[in-house]
Design a protein around this motif. Sequence first.
Motif, PDB file in Angstrom:
ATOM      1  N   THR A   1      15.486  25.320  -9.474  1.00  0.00           N
ATOM      2  CA  THR A   1      14.607  24.200  -9.807  1.00  0.00           C
ATOM      3  C   THR A   1      15.274  23.272 -10.828  1.00  0.00           C
ATOM      4  O   THR A   1      15.210  22.047 -10.703  1.00  0.00           O
ATOM      5  CB  THR A   1      13.280  24.732 -10.387  1.00  0.00           C
ATOM      6  OG1 THR A   1      12.767  25.709  -9.468  1.00  0.00           O
ATOM      7  CG2 THR A   1      12.270  23.631 -10.577  1.00  0.00           C
TER       8      THR A   1
ATOM      9  N   ASP B   1      18.517  21.585  -9.180  1.00  0.00           N
ATOM     10  CA  ASP B   1      18.200  20.533  -8.213  1.00  0.00           C
ATOM     11  C   ASP B   1      17.739  19.238  -8.880  1.00  0.00           C
ATOM     12  O   ASP B   1      17.735  18.169  -8.257  1.00  0.00           O
ATOM     13  CB  ASP B   1      17.128  21.030  -7.226  1.00  0.00           C
ATOM     14  CG  ASP B   1      17.675  22.152  -6.349  1.00  0.00           C
ATOM     15  OD1 ASP B   1      18.919  22.273  -6.257  1.00  0.00           O
ATOM     16  OD2 ASP B   1      16.878  22.920  -5.774  1.00  0.00           O
TER      17      ASP B   1
ATOM     18  N   SER C   1      20.261  22.048  -1.538  1.00  0.00           N
ATOM     19  CA  SER C   1      19.493  22.628  -2.631  1.00  0.00           C
ATOM     20  C   SER C   1      20.290  23.832  -3.119  1.00  0.00           C
ATOM     21  O   SER C   1      21.106  24.391  -2.377  1.00  0.00           O
ATOM     22  CB  SER C   1      18.111  23.075  -2.145  1.00  0.00           C
ATOM     23  OG  SER C   1      18.230  24.268  -1.403  1.00  0.00           O
ATOM     24  N   TYR C   2      20.070  24.234  -4.380  1.00  0.00           N
ATOM     25  CA  TYR C   2      20.828  25.350  -4.933  1.00  0.00           C
ATOM     26  C   TYR C   2      20.553  26.628  -4.147  1.00  0.00           C
ATOM     27  O   TYR C   2      21.438  27.432  -3.901  1.00  0.00           O
ATOM     28  CB  TYR C   2      20.496  25.546  -6.424  1.00  0.00           C
ATOM     29  CG  TYR C   2      21.390  26.593  -7.073  1.00  0.00           C
ATOM     30  CD1 TYR C   2      22.773  26.430  -7.090  1.00  0.00           C
ATOM     31  CD2 TYR C   2      20.858  27.749  -7.637  1.00  0.00           C
ATOM     32  CE1 TYR C   2      23.603  27.371  -7.657  1.00  0.00           C
ATOM     33  CE2 TYR C   2      21.683  28.715  -8.205  1.00  0.00           C
ATOM     34  CZ  TYR C   2      23.056  28.520  -8.212  1.00  0.00           C
ATOM     35  OH  TYR C   2      23.877  29.466  -8.760  1.00  0.00           O
TER      36      TYR C   2
ATOM     37  N   THR D   1      23.618  18.277  -7.580  1.00  0.00           N
ATOM     38  CA  THR D   1      23.320  18.096  -6.162  1.00  0.00           C
ATOM     39  C   THR D   1      24.520  17.479  -5.444  1.00  0.00           C
ATOM     40  O   THR D   1      24.847  17.846  -4.321  1.00  0.00           O
ATOM     41  CB  THR D   1      22.078  17.201  -5.994  1.00  0.00           C
ATOM     42  OG1 THR D   1      21.061  17.683  -6.872  1.00  0.00           O
ATOM     43  CG2 THR D   1      21.573  17.231  -4.577  1.00  0.00           C
TER      44      THR D   1
END
Lengths: 261, 315
Positions: free
Chosen positions: A43, A46, A59-60, A52
Motif C-alpha cells: 500500500t 504503490d 502493483s507491489y 511504481t
Amino acid sequence: MTLMTRVVELRAMQYRRTFRASIFSSFLNPVLFLLAMGVGLGTYVDQSGTATQALGGLSYLQFLAPGLLAATAMQAAAFESTFPIIGGLSWQKTFHAMYATPVSARDIVVGNLAWIAIRLTSIAAIFTIVMALFGAAASPLILLAIPAAVLTGMAFATPIMAFTATQRTMEKFNAVFRFGITPLFLFSGTFFPISNLPDAIEPVAWLSPLWHGVELSRRLALGTIGEDPVQALVHVAILVAIVAVGTWFAYRTVESRLVLG
Amino acid sequence: MTVQPSSPDSALIHARGLTKLFGDFVAVDGIDFDVAVGESFGFLGPNGAGKTSTMRMIGCVSPITDGTLQVLGHDPRTDGPMIRGRIGVVPQQDTLDTELTVRENLLIYGRYFGLSRAECGRRADELLEFAQLTERAGDQVEPLSGGMKRRLTIARALINEPDLLLLDEPTTGLDPQARHLLWDRLYRLKQRGVTLVLTTHYMDEAEQLCDRLVVMDKAKIVAEGSPRQLIAQYATKEVTELRFPVGVQETLNGQLDGLAERIELLPDRVLLYADDGEAAVAAAHARGLQPETVLVRRSSLEDVFLRLTGRSLVE
C-alpha cells in the motif's frame, strides 16, 4: 524395474504422519507473506510514483508474489535436502538399511530427489492458488510458474544434498542457511528489482540461481515471457545445468557415504 | 528361490585372501574361509578385529580391496544387487525408521525387494508373530525396548526369505533375558535351515549359536574350528581361577610354577590350565598359597582367545 519408486514410497509413508500440518503451512506461509508484504507494505509502495515506475507500472503485490513463489521453493528445497537426508545417512541410517537390499545408491539419490520435486510441486501449486486468490495472477501462463519454481528449488536441492552427504552432524547447515539461503532470498530480485542494486553489484545477481528462477516465474505470472524468449531460455538452461551437475555430485557423495557405512 | 549358484562349489560363501584396506589401514588382512549351506558360522574377536568390515564385504555394500569373494556363488563386484536380494542383514546398529510404526517398518522393507504390497503384508504379519511383536504392530518404534528393536531388525532382515542371514553383533548391549529370547529365535531359524553368519565378542554367544567359527585378531584369522574343537585344541578341560588379596599376586613370583600345564596371570586373578582343576587347587594349597577365592570351571572360548592373543576378549 526400478526400485527408485520404492524410495519415493518410503518418503510418502513417512510424510503421511505430518501431511495435514504440512499442507496447512503450505497455505499459511504465502497468505501471511502476501498479506504483510504484498498488501500491507505494498500500500505504501504503490503510493510512490518512483516505485511504481521502477516496478514497470506493476502493483507491489503483483511484483512480489511470483518472486516469492520461486524463493519459497528454494527455502523448502534447502530444508528437504538437509535434515531428512542427514537423517537417512547419519542419524537413523535408514538409507543404509535400504542399501543392504537390491536398492542402489542411484535409486536412493534419484528417489529422494523425485520426492523433493513432488513436495515442491505441491508447495508451488498451493502458493499459486493463493496468488490467484490475492489477484496477483495476471496471466494463465502462471501455471508454468509452478514447474519454473520446482526447477529453481531443484537447482538448490541437488547441490545441497551433495553437501549434506559429506556431513556427519548438522553443524554446518546453519552456515548454509545464514550465508547462502537468506542472502539469496533477500537480494535476488524477490523484494525489489536488481536494477536498484548498486551498478557494480548488479551483474552478481546473474550468479544467483534464485534470480534466474525469480525472473522466469515473474515473467510467466505476468505473461511477459514472450518479450525476451532468448533470455528465458538462458534462465532455464542455467537452472537445468545446475540440477544436472548437482545430481551428479549428490550421486558421488551419497554413494561414498553408503559404502563407508 | 530359483537362482542357482553359478559355481559348482557348494559353499554359500567362499573367501580366499580376502582383504580390505581403508587408505593405509588394513581392516581385513587376506583371510580364507568357507561357509556351507545350513551352517551357523561365527566371527569371534574383539572390537576392531575386522569382523564388521568382513560382514560388509559379504553383504555387498563395501567393495573388496583384494582377494576372492563369492557369495551364493556370485561375485559381489558384478552381482551386488542380485546377491543383496537373497540375503538378510542385521546391522550392528538398529537402522529402524522411527517415523514409521513397527509393522510399516516391515512393509516398506519388503517393498525394497520388489515384493507386492499384499505379499509384504502377509509376511509382515507372520514375522511379527515370529518376533513376538504382534501386539506392538501399530506402535511407533522409539518406545520399544532394546531387545524388541533387535527382534524387529531381525524380522525385517527375514522379509525377503533370505538364503543367508548376516548378523553383526546381534545381542551387544542387551540384558541377559533379552539375549536368551533372541538366541531362541535365532536357534529356530537355524532349525529351519537358514544359514547364519554372525559376529560376536561374547564367547557364550558363539558357543550357543555357532557350529563353526573363526577367531579374528588384528585383521587376521588366528584359529578355526567348532567351539568344542577350539577348546580342546587351545585350552585344557578345566580352568582354575585363583583370586588373591590385593597386592599379594605381585609377590608370588615363582611360587605358582608347575601347578598347571599353563598359567595365565591376569590383572585381577590367576588362571591355572589343568585338566583336573581340583587337583590343581589341592597342589596350590599344599604349597601354602592362600587365595581369597577359588573357582574351578569348564574352559571356554574366552580361554582360547586368551591363549591365542594373550588378551581378554572383552575388556
